[in-house]
Design a protein around this motif. Structure first.
Motif, short mmCIF file in Angstrom:
data_model
loop_
_atom_site.label_atom_id
_atom_site.label_comp_id
_atom_site.label_asym_id
_atom_site.label_seq_id
_atom_site.Cartn_x
_atom_site.Cartn_y
_atom_site.Cartn_z
N TRP A 14 0.84 -1.21 0.00
CA TRP A 14 0.00 0.00 0.00
C TRP A 14 0.87 1.25 0.00
O TRP A 14 0.51 2.28 -0.59
CB TRP A 14 -1.00 -0.01 1.15
N GLY A 47 19.05 5.17 1.97
CA GLY A 47 19.18 4.07 2.92
C GLY A 47 20.53 4.13 3.63
O GLY A 47 21.56 4.22 2.97
N ASN A 48 20.49 4.07 4.95
CA ASN A 48 21.75 4.29 5.69
C ASN A 48 22.68 3.10 5.61
O ASN A 48 23.87 3.22 5.94
CB ASN A 48 21.45 4.68 7.14
N SER A 50 22.16 0.48 2.74
CA SER A 50 22.22 0.08 1.33
C SER A 50 22.68 1.22 0.43
O SER A 50 23.17 0.97 -0.67
CB SER A 50 20.84 -0.38 0.86
N GLY A 51 22.45 2.47 0.85
CA GLY A 51 22.72 3.62 -0.01
C GLY A 51 21.65 3.81 -1.07
O GLY A 51 21.73 4.74 -1.88
N ARG A 54 15.05 5.62 -0.96
CA ARG A 54 13.84 5.13 -0.29
C ARG A 54 12.79 6.22 -0.29
O ARG A 54 13.12 7.39 -0.03
CB ARG A 54 14.15 4.75 1.16
N LEU A 58 4.31 10.35 4.26
CA LEU A 58 4.06 10.77 5.65
C LEU A 58 2.93 11.79 5.66
O LEU A 58 2.65 12.42 4.63
CB LEU A 58 5.32 11.41 6.26
N MET A 59 2.33 12.00 6.82
CA MET A 59 1.28 13.01 6.91
C MET A 59 1.89 14.39 6.69
O MET A 59 3.04 14.65 7.05
CB MET A 59 0.58 12.97 8.27
N PRO A 80 10.61 3.79 12.86
CA PRO A 80 10.69 3.33 11.47
C PRO A 80 12.13 3.44 10.96
O PRO A 80 12.93 4.24 11.46
CB PRO A 80 9.76 4.29 10.72
N VAL A 81 12.45 2.63 9.97
CA VAL A 81 13.83 2.62 9.43
C VAL A 81 14.21 4.00 8.88
O VAL A 81 15.36 4.43 9.02
CB VAL A 81 13.96 1.52 8.35
N TRP A 82 13.24 4.70 8.29
CA TRP A 82 13.59 6.00 7.68
C TRP A 82 14.10 6.98 8.73
O TRP A 82 14.83 7.92 8.40
CB TRP A 82 12.43 6.58 6.86
N ASN A 85 17.69 6.70 8.53
CA ASN A 85 18.18 7.29 7.27
C ASN A 85 18.33 8.82 7.43
O ASN A 85 19.32 9.40 6.99
CB ASN A 85 17.23 6.99 6.12
N1 F42 Z 1 4.56 6.49 8.95
C1 F42 Z 1 4.95 7.30 9.94
O1 F42 Z 1 5.84 6.91 10.74
N2 F42 Z 1 4.41 8.56 10.10
C2 F42 Z 1 3.45 9.04 9.26
O2 F42 Z 1 3.03 10.21 9.40
C3 F42 Z 1 3.00 8.17 8.20
C4 F42 Z 1 2.00 8.56 7.30
C5 F42 Z 1 1.68 7.74 6.21
C6 F42 Z 1 0.75 8.17 5.24
C7 F42 Z 1 0.48 7.38 4.14
C8 F42 Z 1 1.14 6.16 4.00
O3 F42 Z 1 0.90 5.41 2.89
C9 F42 Z 1 2.04 5.70 4.94
C10 F42 Z 1 2.32 6.49 6.07
N3 F42 Z 1 3.24 6.08 7.02
C11 F42 Z 1 3.60 6.90 8.07
C12 F42 Z 1 3.96 4.79 6.88
C13 F42 Z 1 5.35 5.09 6.31
O4 F42 Z 1 5.22 5.41 4.94
C14 F42 Z 1 6.32 3.88 6.47
O5 F42 Z 1 5.85 2.80 5.73
C15 F42 Z 1 6.47 3.46 7.90
O6 F42 Z 1 6.83 4.58 8.70
C16 F42 Z 1 7.55 2.40 8.04
O7 F42 Z 1 8.78 2.95 7.56
P1 F42 Z 1 10.08 2.05 7.39
O8 F42 Z 1 11.19 2.90 6.86
O9 F42 Z 1 10.36 1.29 8.65
O10 F42 Z 1 9.58 1.09 6.21
C17 F42 Z 1 9.82 -0.24 6.15
C18 F42 Z 1 8.57 -1.05 5.86
C19 F42 Z 1 10.73 -0.38 4.96
O11 F42 Z 1 10.49 0.14 3.91
N4 F42 Z 1 11.76 -1.03 5.18
C20 F42 Z 1 12.69 -1.30 4.15
C21 F42 Z 1 12.85 -2.77 4.04
O12 F42 Z 1 13.26 -3.19 2.97
O13 F42 Z 1 12.53 -3.47 5.03
C22 F42 Z 1 14.02 -0.70 4.47
C23 F42 Z 1 14.07 0.71 4.07
C24 F42 Z 1 15.43 1.31 4.39
O14 F42 Z 1 15.53 2.52 4.40
N5 F42 Z 1 16.50 0.52 4.63
C25 F42 Z 1 17.80 1.08 4.95
C26 F42 Z 1 18.74 0.99 3.79
O15 F42 Z 1 19.97 1.12 4.03
O16 F42 Z 1 18.29 0.87 2.65
C27 F42 Z 1 18.42 0.47 6.19
C28 F42 Z 1 17.85 -0.82 6.65
C29 F42 Z 1 18.25 -1.12 8.09
O17 F42 Z 1 18.20 -2.28 8.46
O18 F42 Z 1 18.61 -0.20 8.85
#
Ligand code: F42
Length: 148
Positions: A14, A47-48, A50-51, A54, A58-59, A80-82, A85
């Motif tokens: 989604w 990505g912190n 992978s580089g 991403r 967000l709201m 969250p992971v971001w 980042n």
């Molecule tokens: N999330 C919020 O926290 N706040 C909000 O206001 C918000 C609003 C919102 C509105 C619409 C919508 O569709 C989603 C919304 N979300 C909101 C959810 C938000 O978009 C994120 O999905 C949620 O916060 C989770 O973020 P996340 O970064 O933890 O995402 C996970 C699922 C993700 O994508 N993980 C990746 C993965 O492959 O598992 C990793 C992404 C990443 O950056 N990896 C890093 C890299 O180096 O590439 C490091 C990985 C590591 O292990 O450290």
């Protein structure tokens, strides 16, 4: 532009569908959280580990041209992971609020500044208040300022 590289879409269907629709329509569609009618922005980070690029919806919490980025993750117990980042590379960030992305610099808000922005965030998206009650962590709030 500092944010070049390979884009890796979110593993969450989604989320990646919302980013794709938002970008394809220049923010005229996919610009609210589901059927709440409340507006979203798309934040791009590096990505912190992978580089890779991403993209995270967000709201939209905006005030005088600045934005709060609220790392609520629905009140989950972990950030969250971001969040990591943004800490690792606060100058390699864009925000899309409308047709085009803008380059921003982010910093984590503390103390009084965080309190002011937290109030604005809850006004924009009231469920943030419940998310804070659900979790022991203090939900981080970043402030994003456009780079000139
Ligand atoms: N999330 C919020 O926290 N706040 C909000 O206001 C918000 C609003 C919102 C509105 C619409 C919508 O569709 C989603 C919304 N979300 C909101 C959810 C938000 O978009 C994120 O999905 C949620 O916060 C989770 O973020 P996340 O970064 O933890 O995402 C996970 C699922 C993700 O994508 N993980 C990746 C993965 O492959 O598992 C990793 C992404 C990443 O950056 N990896 C890093 C890299 O180096 O590439 C490091 C990985 C590591 O292990 O450290």
């Amino acid at each position: 532009m500092s944010l070049e590289g390979r884009y890796e879409p979110s593993p969450s269907e989604w989320v990646r569908d919302q980013v794709e629709l938002y970008e394809r329509t220049g923010g005229t569609e996919g610009n609210t959280l589901r059927d709440t009618g409340l507006p979203v922005i798309v934040v791009t980070t590096r990505g912190n580990k992978s580089g890779m690029i991403r993209k995270t919806p967000l709201m939209r919490v905006e005030h005088d041209g600045e934005y709060a980025l609220v790392a609520s993750q629905g009140g989950a117990p972990t950030h969250p992971v971001w969040y990591y980042n943004l800490l690792a590379d606060p100058d390699s960030v864009t925000i899309q609020d409308g047709p085009e992305p803008s380059e921003v610099t982010v910093r984590e808000a503390e103390d009084e500044e965080r309190a002011v922005w937290w109030t604005r965030a809850v006004e924009a998206f009231p469920p943030y208040a419940q998310y804070q009650l659900k979790t022991d962590r203090r939900i981080p709030v970043f402030i994003a300022t456009k780079r000139s």
